[in-house]
Design an enzyme around this catalytic site. Sequence first.
Site, mmCIF file in Angstrom:
data_model
loop_
_atom_site.group_PDB
_atom_site.id
_atom_site.type_symbol
_atom_site.label_atom_id
_atom_site.label_comp_id
_atom_site.label_asym_id
_atom_site.label_seq_id
_atom_site.Cartn_x
_atom_site.Cartn_y
_atom_site.Cartn_z
ATOM 1 N N ASP A 1 0.816 -1.220 0.000
ATOM 2 C CA ASP A 1 0.000 0.000 0.000
ATOM 3 C C ASP A 1 0.848 1.269 0.000
ATOM 4 O O ASP A 1 0.715 2.124 0.884
ATOM 5 C CB ASP A 1 -0.935 0.014 1.218
ATOM 6 C CG ASP A 1 -1.779 -1.230 1.322
ATOM 7 O OD1 ASP A 1 -2.174 -1.751 0.272
ATOM 8 O OD2 ASP A 1 -2.034 -1.697 2.456
ATOM 9 N N GLU B 1 -11.452 1.096 -3.903
ATOM 10 C CA GLU B 1 -10.786 1.498 -2.655
ATOM 11 C C GLU B 1 -9.471 2.205 -2.973
ATOM 12 O O GLU B 1 -9.125 2.430 -4.128
ATOM 13 C CB GLU B 1 -10.518 0.276 -1.765
ATOM 14 C CG GLU B 1 -9.660 -0.788 -2.414
ATOM 15 C CD GLU B 1 -9.607 -2.073 -1.625
ATOM 16 O OE1 GLU B 1 -10.323 -2.189 -0.617
ATOM 17 O OE2 GLU B 1 -8.847 -2.973 -2.007
#
Length: 615
Positions: free
Chosen positions: A123, A294
């Site tokens: 991420d 997302e």
Amino acid sequence: MPTGISSDRNISLQNVVNAAVRLRKWRMDGGPNPEEDKTIAAQGGLTFRGTTMSKKLLAALALIAGACSTPPAPPAPPPVEKPAPATATFSAITYDGHDAVFDAKKAGPGDYLNPIRQGYYPDPSILRVGEDYYLVNSSFTHFPGLPIFHSKDLVHWSQIANAIARPSQVHFDKLEVSKGLFAPALSFHDGTYTIINTCVGCGENFIITAKNPAGPWSDPIWLPFEGIDPSLFFDHDGKAYIVNNGAPEGEPLYQGHRAIWMQEVDLAAGKMVGPRQVLVNGGVDIKKKPIWIEGPHQFYAKGWYYLMCAEGGTAEDHSEVIFRSKKLWGPYAPYKANPILTQRDLYPDREFPVTSTGHAELVETQKGQWFAVFLGTRPYEHNLYNTGRETFMLPVTWKNGWPVILKKGKHVPFVVKRPPLPAEAGPLQSGNFSFQETFADGKLGLNWLTIRTPQETWYSIDKAALALKARPEAIGGNGNASFLALRQQHADASLSTTLSFAPKIDGERAGLVAFQNSNFFYFLGEVRESGKLSVCVTKRASKEEPVNGTPLACAPTPEGPLTLKIAVKGGKTDFLYGSGGALTALLKDADATILSTQKAGGFVGTVIGPYAYTP
């Protein structure tokens, strides 16, 4: 009261007892004496009838005397003092990683290698301030958390901080390993660096700030909005907005139906401002039921507001998609050639595959070029990988006003031309590499981590060695065990150390642990049972197994300091031990696939390091 004896009820029981004691002594010393009988009876508050004490009186007083004169119990023996828990000392720790792909794919002087951050660094969020570049990654319930890296050339990256470095900032108590800190986003505005983040299971959404990205970072300011993966966008007027993944309006239409929301935030006051509005419902085309939109990042370029998002979940169908609008609040239209990054349409048995790519963010260099960082995985077979999700980087190509990270059908390249930036000196932490932690400077490096938040100090460094206090927190429990670890950064990797350990309590153990989560790990080390020391391998591959694992192999501990080595080779692993230099395999070709995300679940990668435990 026996027949023939009466008592004044006002006479104290103590008088009767005293009489009974005298009677007992009298009987032990000699025969009957009528006058003595009367004296004893009177002192006991008893009326004597007759010239000789009746047998009943004797019996009554004897009974009282026996009961009242029971000798005291002997004093309890002093408690046996339990030995103190042992301390395990680990000398230099050596990591060696060597993957075949980096023998086949070699970088020249003008190239860099993917991934730029190997091992469990998922991420990524990237930021440029002037000529400096900063990168931050997720860390879930590992502590310290949110590692921050710095670079001048986008190729040499050095860790400068962990933004979550104090136990007071966030608590991960009793959380599963893949809860905690998800998808941080890094931004800079008006002299302040900000990380916005979600702590799943431990407070939800928050911001932390710093004047220097090397820290210290503030305590969290918690923000009241629903969802995960928030990021900050500062518009031309300086106002700040949060975009994030959240539940759709009304009832979800299908499993995985999510939305991207936006709301203004007053960072100085730590408050949300105005209405919250959906920017994207479902994904690129809701008619196709896209899942898990997302990881949004918003930016302004070339006269447009852009919104980049991950779509398709974090496994092989992961992708990156993009939308744009002339207005901040939309409407946002999707790029017709979405996704701008994915590997899901490639042949699965290709050589050296990179899979699950997505969760990207763009950065513009000071020279006007664009690059994207994103996560991906490197399976050693099928969808098995133990190294977790790693950080990759590629140049961005603009096409008709849309940024494209990788053309459809193209493999993520391992060798890429370097950005045209002033090159930094120093070794690269990518490709095949080895390193040794000697602890010579008396402190742990920033790359070390533990599980969950420590509430006490249980490790120390002295005389170039790492000492762990054995504590009753098992590696398979839900607390903060005496376990320090490094990320496994290659599919083929080994970690070795030399252990000094003198346990005095049965059940104590110390050694190395290869850890995916609390239910999936291997232990190699010294164990005391029934007063004897053995070197053992234990394995845990379900929550039903013992919290320190099930023994697979044991051998007598050799004399002297014990050398331990865990050597992982893709889906297999060897466990070796020895003393004086030579190593013996205690167990070979054990199943290392239990350390993969595919088998163990969750979002993290394998970490390996020293561990100590006492029952």
